[in-house]
Design a protein around this motif. Structure first.
Motif, PDB file in Angstrom:
ATOM      1  N   ARG A   1       0.798  -1.260   0.150  1.00 32.70           N
ATOM      2  CA  ARG A   1      -0.181   0.037   0.009  1.00 32.70           C
ATOM      3  C   ARG A   1       0.904   1.119  -0.107  1.00 32.70           C
ATOM      4  NH1 ARG A   1      -2.042   4.081   0.074  1.00 32.70           N
ATOM      5  NH2 ARG A   1      -4.261   4.772   0.489  1.00 32.70           N
ATOM      6  N   LEU A   2       2.069   1.281   0.651  1.00 33.24           N
ATOM      7  CA  LEU A   2       2.915   2.332   0.644  1.00 33.24           C
ATOM      8  C   LEU A   2       3.510   2.542  -0.660  1.00 33.24           C
ATOM      9  CD1 LEU A   2       4.755   2.006   4.138  1.00 33.24           C
ATOM     10  CD2 LEU A   2       3.560   3.786   3.324  1.00 33.24           C
ATOM     11  N   SER A   3       3.554   1.331  -1.612  1.00 31.34           N
ATOM     12  CA  SER A   3       4.134   1.345  -3.110  1.00 31.34           C
ATOM     13  C   SER A   3       3.003   1.656  -3.973  1.00 31.34           C
ATOM     14  CB  SER A   3       5.067   0.453  -3.159  1.00 31.34           C
ATOM     15  OG  SER A   3       6.126   0.312  -2.218  1.00 31.34           O
ATOM     16  N   HIS A   4       2.157   1.294  -3.944  1.00 31.78           N
ATOM     17  CA  HIS A   4       0.870   1.408  -4.849  1.00 31.78           C
ATOM     18  C   HIS A   4      -0.574   1.685  -4.382  1.00 31.78           C
ATOM     19  CE1 HIS A   4       4.091  -2.192  -5.632  1.00 31.78           C
ATOM     20  NE2 HIS A   4       3.916  -1.397  -6.790  1.00 31.78           N
ATOM     21  N   GLN A   5      -1.228   2.289  -4.822  1.00 36.05           N
ATOM     22  CA  GLN A   5      -2.551   2.502  -4.604  1.00 36.05           C
ATOM     23  C   GLN A   5      -3.380   1.383  -4.244  1.00 36.05           C
ATOM     24  OE1 GLN A   5      -4.257   5.037  -3.221  1.00 36.05           O
ATOM     25  NE2 GLN A   5      -2.303   6.272  -3.533  1.00 36.05           N
ATOM     26  N   ARG A   6      -3.303   0.550  -5.311  1.00 37.19           N
ATOM     27  CA  ARG A   6      -4.162  -0.685  -5.109  1.00 37.19           C
ATOM     28  C   ARG A   6      -3.103  -2.043  -4.944  1.00 37.19           C
ATOM     29  NH1 ARG A   6      -8.970  -1.112  -9.043  1.00 37.19           N
ATOM     30  NH2 ARG A   6      -8.835  -3.267  -7.818  1.00 37.19           N
ATOM     31  N   ILE A   7      -3.609  -3.052  -4.378  1.00 38.62           N
ATOM     32  CA  ILE A   7      -2.752  -4.139  -4.059  1.00 38.62           C
ATOM     33  C   ILE A   7      -3.452  -5.464  -4.321  1.00 38.62           C
ATOM     34  CG2 ILE A   7      -1.199  -2.865  -2.636  1.00 38.62           C
ATOM     35  CD1 ILE A   7      -2.507  -4.695  -0.215  1.00 38.62           C
ATOM     36  N   GLU A   8      -2.840  -6.595  -4.584  1.00 41.63           N
ATOM     37  CA  GLU A   8      -3.524  -7.810  -4.744  1.00 41.63           C
ATOM     38  C   GLU A   8      -3.000  -8.384  -3.254  1.00 41.63           C
ATOM     39  OE1 GLU A   8      -3.316 -11.612  -7.591  1.00 41.63           O
ATOM     40  OE2 GLU A   8      -3.119  -9.741  -8.670  1.00 41.63           O
ATOM     41  N   LEU A   9      -4.244  -8.988  -2.633  1.00 47.40           N
ATOM     42  CA  LEU A   9      -3.966  -9.551  -1.520  1.00 47.40           C
ATOM     43  C   LEU A   9      -3.544 -11.069  -1.763  1.00 47.40           C
ATOM     44  CD1 LEU A   9      -7.297  -8.738   0.548  1.00 47.40           C
ATOM     45  CD2 LEU A   9      -5.037  -7.664   0.516  1.00 47.40           C
TER      46      LEU A   9
END
Length: 168
Positions: free
Chosen positions: A22-30
């Motif tokens: 989340r710190l690196s990207h707005q959207r993440i894949e869990l």
């Protein structure tokens, strides 16, 4: 729920992964988990502390998702959406410790004598007002049973002696 040491390690790793992503990207894949223990549905909280001080804490009282998914989502919520704090930054991330609390099913109590301060968490609800404390909150704040009950009522925006009411 009885977690093995490897399950506990995996949950911390999943929480760290979610926040780092989340710190690196707005959207993440869990991420997913192969552990049968982490497929269970139960309530859980993620607490973030910076140098020993609360930095965020968000959770779900009731389990509606597998625990591995709940932990990742609550880690993101604790880090970026706990309204008591500004969103977590990359600069402070190395200073953050993560605590995970897995909840047992709620039990209705009929007497405050059933509450063990420091062992039991509390959830109070009256109409649309509610509040929750994890077991460690009372210990960290050095509260006795009266202080715990008054503070949970205050947190729920109820009169501090609402816990004495028969309709809770």
């Amino acid at each position: 729920i009885e977690l093995q040491p490897r399950d506990k390690t995996e949950l911390i790793d999943l929480a760290r992964y979610a926040i780092s992503e989340r710190l690196s990207h707005q959207r993440i894949e869990l991420k997913t988990s192969d552990s049968p223990n982490l497929q269970q549905l139960c309530g859980a909280f993620v607490t973030l502390k910076r140098l020993g001080h609360l930095r965020g804490c968000i959770g779900r009282i009731f389990g509606k998702l597998p625990i591995y998914e709940t932990i990742q989502k609550m880690a993101i919520q604790a880090g970026f959406y706990d309204t008591r704090f500004s969103p977590l930054t990359k600069e402070e991330w190395p200073l953050i410790d993560i605590e995970i609390s897995i909840l047992t099913p709620l039990n209705h109590i009929s007497s405050i004598d059933e509450i063990e301060v420091g062992k039991h968490g509390l959830f109070i609800q009256k109409e649309l007002s509610s509040g929750v404390f994890l077991p460690q909150v009372a210990t960290e704040q050095e509260w006795d049973i009266d202080a715990l009950l008054e503070n949970i009522c205050f947190k729920a925006k109820l009169p501090i002696f609402a816990w004495k009411s028969a309709d809770l």
